[in-house]
Enzyme design. Structure first.
Site, PDB file in Angstrom:
ATOM      1  N   THR A   1     -28.307  -9.766  45.747  1.00  0.00           N
ATOM      2  CA  THR A   1     -27.090  -9.138  45.238  1.00  0.00           C
ATOM      3  C   THR A   1     -27.406  -7.930  44.363  1.00  0.00           C
ATOM      4  O   THR A   1     -28.487  -7.858  43.766  1.00  0.00           O
ATOM      5  CB  THR A   1     -26.312 -10.180  44.393  1.00  0.00           C
ATOM      6  OG1 THR A   1     -25.314  -9.525  43.625  1.00  0.00           O
ATOM      7  CG2 THR A   1     -27.220 -10.912  43.414  1.00  0.00           C
ATOM      8  N   ASP A   2     -26.433  -7.028  44.250  1.00  0.00           N
ATOM      9  CA  ASP A   2     -26.603  -5.889  43.340  1.00  0.00           C
ATOM     10  C   ASP A   2     -26.521  -6.321  41.871  1.00  0.00           C
ATOM     11  O   ASP A   2     -26.881  -5.572  40.975  1.00  0.00           O
ATOM     12  CB  ASP A   2     -25.561  -4.789  43.629  1.00  0.00           C
ATOM     13  CG  ASP A   2     -24.112  -5.242  43.446  1.00  0.00           C
ATOM     14  OD1 ASP A   2     -23.874  -6.447  43.234  1.00  0.00           O
ATOM     15  OD2 ASP A   2     -23.214  -4.375  43.512  1.00  0.00           O
ATOM     16  N   GLU A   3     -26.065  -7.581  41.639  1.00  0.00           N
ATOM     17  CA  GLU A   3     -25.871  -8.009  40.245  1.00  0.00           C
ATOM     18  C   GLU A   3     -27.196  -8.149  39.493  1.00  0.00           C
ATOM     19  O   GLU A   3     -27.214  -8.204  38.266  1.00  0.00           O
ATOM     20  CB  GLU A   3     -25.061  -9.319  40.208  1.00  0.00           C
ATOM     21  CG  GLU A   3     -23.739  -9.143  40.925  1.00  0.00           C
ATOM     22  CD  GLU A   3     -22.727 -10.264  40.707  1.00  0.00           C
ATOM     23  OE1 GLU A   3     -22.812 -10.960  39.689  1.00  0.00           O
ATOM     24  OE2 GLU A   3     -21.843 -10.406  41.566  1.00  0.00           O
TER      25      GLU A   3
ATOM     26  N   TYR B   1     -26.089 -16.550  36.998  1.00  0.00           N
ATOM     27  CA  TYR B   1     -26.170 -16.333  38.449  1.00  0.00           C
ATOM     28  C   TYR B   1     -27.127 -15.189  38.763  1.00  0.00           C
ATOM     29  O   TYR B   1     -28.077 -15.346  39.544  1.00  0.00           O
ATOM     30  CB  TYR B   1     -24.775 -16.019  39.022  1.00  0.00           C
ATOM     31  CG  TYR B   1     -24.811 -15.402  40.412  1.00  0.00           C
ATOM     32  CD1 TYR B   1     -25.298 -16.117  41.497  1.00  0.00           C
ATOM     33  CD2 TYR B   1     -24.361 -14.085  40.627  1.00  0.00           C
ATOM     34  CE1 TYR B   1     -25.344 -15.548  42.778  1.00  0.00           C
ATOM     35  CE2 TYR B   1     -24.398 -13.522  41.897  1.00  0.00           C
ATOM     36  CZ  TYR B   1     -24.894 -14.252  42.970  1.00  0.00           C
ATOM     37  OH  TYR B   1     -24.950 -13.683  44.219  1.00  0.00           O
TER      38      TYR B   1
ATOM     39  N   LYS C   1     -30.789 -15.126  40.730  1.00  0.00           N
ATOM     40  CA  LYS C   1     -31.050 -14.326  41.935  1.00  0.00           C
ATOM     41  C   LYS C   1     -32.208 -13.355  41.669  1.00  0.00           C
ATOM     42  O   LYS C   1     -33.075 -13.152  42.529  1.00  0.00           O
ATOM     43  CB  LYS C   1     -29.798 -13.548  42.366  1.00  0.00           C
ATOM     44  CG  LYS C   1     -28.669 -14.394  42.917  1.00  0.00           C
ATOM     45  CD  LYS C   1     -28.998 -15.162  44.194  1.00  0.00           C
ATOM     46  CE  LYS C   1     -29.160 -14.263  45.402  1.00  0.00           C
ATOM     47  NZ  LYS C   1     -29.328 -15.076  46.648  1.00  0.00           N
TER      48      LYS C   1
END
Ligand code: NAD
Ligand code: TYD
Length: 350
Positions: free
Chosen positions: A133-135, A158, A162
């Site tokens: 993810t870009d997060e 989260y 990741k």
């Protein structure tokens, strides 16, 4: 004859189900194994249309169970892994961070070790594809874009889990010469998304005339991508991406939450034949999410320039398809919002 045994993890979930369908239908010469624990987010209804295909096998298993995962690699000798299984919702990670470490970090480690041991460091024609993810990049201010070289700076449990899994994949590539690619994608939306994420949650609430809980002032920005465009990008990177490389995937499509919600309300009023402005009245500002990232925005020029990928639909088109799907699949929505969903919703929003 099978010339590729591909393990897709998390294939009963939102994005995974679209990836599984695309691979099963497009590559009859591959055998696709969909491994999924069927948590609250996994739903085999998502794959009813392809479940009897000859090149498809479903395996119910949990990636945190090391022995089970090792045995499956010994039995099936997966040539490639496309790893999507994860705990994926930020709000849940705030309430129960350890569940995210177990699945996203330990689960990924189990897959990496099983893959490494299965091939005994002889990795020719093998690939470990990690979907991320870009997060992991944390938050942007009002300007700027995430590129593949942006430093990791995760803010939620989260995104921290990741980020950790991304690092382990990369480390296995460097240390054991394991072939890998990682893609970091922006917010997805589309059919089959579990109604805990912004768009399907709000569609479901509008249908049921329930409040639309906008966190904080609603001035948070996300980049949105239609899920099928993500699946197409994964297919492309799987076949043409450079070994030991990472690609950002995004929709070139930034929206402030409040503007997106107003567009959604407008489109829902049209689809439901309600007077214009009806759904907007449901907007309710609620307490903000702790550690809420202000803005995500992806520079997807690398995948565009190197692999020729671009989103195929505009946001308005994708949103219309999504709304129509939810309205035409009320049974799906009713099934996933019965039982446990109710207690999740009460804890999160009351
Ligand atoms: P999802 O929550 O809809 O689906 C996750 C799937 O993983 C479910 O089918 C679930 O049953 C399965 N799963 C969970 N824990 C498991 C375990 N321990 N063992 C085996 N299976 C397990 O998630 P999603 O939105 O489809 O996301 C898929 C992947 O894409 C995730 O890795 C996520 O981090 C990443 N991603 C998601 C988005 C997004 O906007 N949704 C954006 C970028 C990246
Ligand atoms: P979400 O769909 O949870 O994705 P992510 O947190 O991974 O970006 O949320 C998207 C945006 O919408 C995010 O800024 C949080 C906000 N949001 C709300 O305002 N209300 C809600 O009920 C939810 C679930 C999200």
């Amino acid at each position: 004859m099978r010339n590729k045994n591909i393990l897709i993890t998390g294939g009963a979930g939102f994005i995974g189900s679209h990836v599984v369908r695309l691979f099963v239908e497009k590559y009859p010469e591959y055998h696709i194994f969909n491994l999924d624990a069927l948590t609250y987010a996994g739903n085999l209804e998502n794959l009813k249309d392809i479940e009897n295909h000859k090149n498809y096998t479903f395996i119910k298993a949990d990636i945190t169970h090391e022995d089970v995962i090792n045995d499956l690699f010994i039995k099936y000798k997966f040539d490639s892994v496309i790893h999507l299984a994860a705990e994926s919702h930020v709000d849940r990670s705030i309430k129960d961070p350890l569940a995210f470490v177990k699945t996203n970090v330990i689960g990924t480690m189990n897959l990496l070790n099983a893959f490494k041991n299965c091939w005994n460091n002889d990795f020719s024609n093998k690939l470990f594809y990690h979907v991320s993810t870009d997060e992991v990049y944390g938050t942007l201010g009002e300007t700027g874009l995430f590129t593949e070289t942006t430093s990791y700076d995760p803010n939620s449990p989260y995104s921290a889990s990741k980020a950790s899994s991304d690092h382990f994949v990369r480390a296995y590539g460097e240390t054991y010469n394991m072939p890998y690619v990682i893609t970091n994608c922006s917010n997805n939306y589309g059919q089959n998304q579990f109604p805990e994420k912004l768009i399907p949650l709000f569609i479901n609430n509008i249908i049921n005339n329930k409040p639309l809980p906008v966190y904080g002032d609603g001035n948070y920005t996300r980049d949105w991508l239609y899920v099928i465009d993500h699946a197409i990008a994964i297919d492309l990177v799987f076949h043409k991406g450079k070994n030991h490389d990472t690609y950002n995937i995004g929709g070139f499509n930034e929206w402030k939450n409040i503007d997106l919600v107003k567009l959604l309300c407008k489109q829902m009023d049209i689809e439901l034949n309600r007077e214009e402005g009806t759904s907007e009245k449901l907007i309710t500002y609620v307490k903000d999410r702790p550690g809420h990232d202000l803005r995500y925005a992806i520079d997807a020029s690398k995948i565009k320039n190197e692999l020729g990928w671009e989103p195929s639909v505009t946001f308005e088109q994708g949103l219309e398809k999504t709304i129509k799907w939810f309205l035409n699949n009320e049974n799906w929505l009713n099934n996933v919002t019965s039982g446990q969903y109710k207690s999740y919703y009460e804890k999160q929003y009351n």
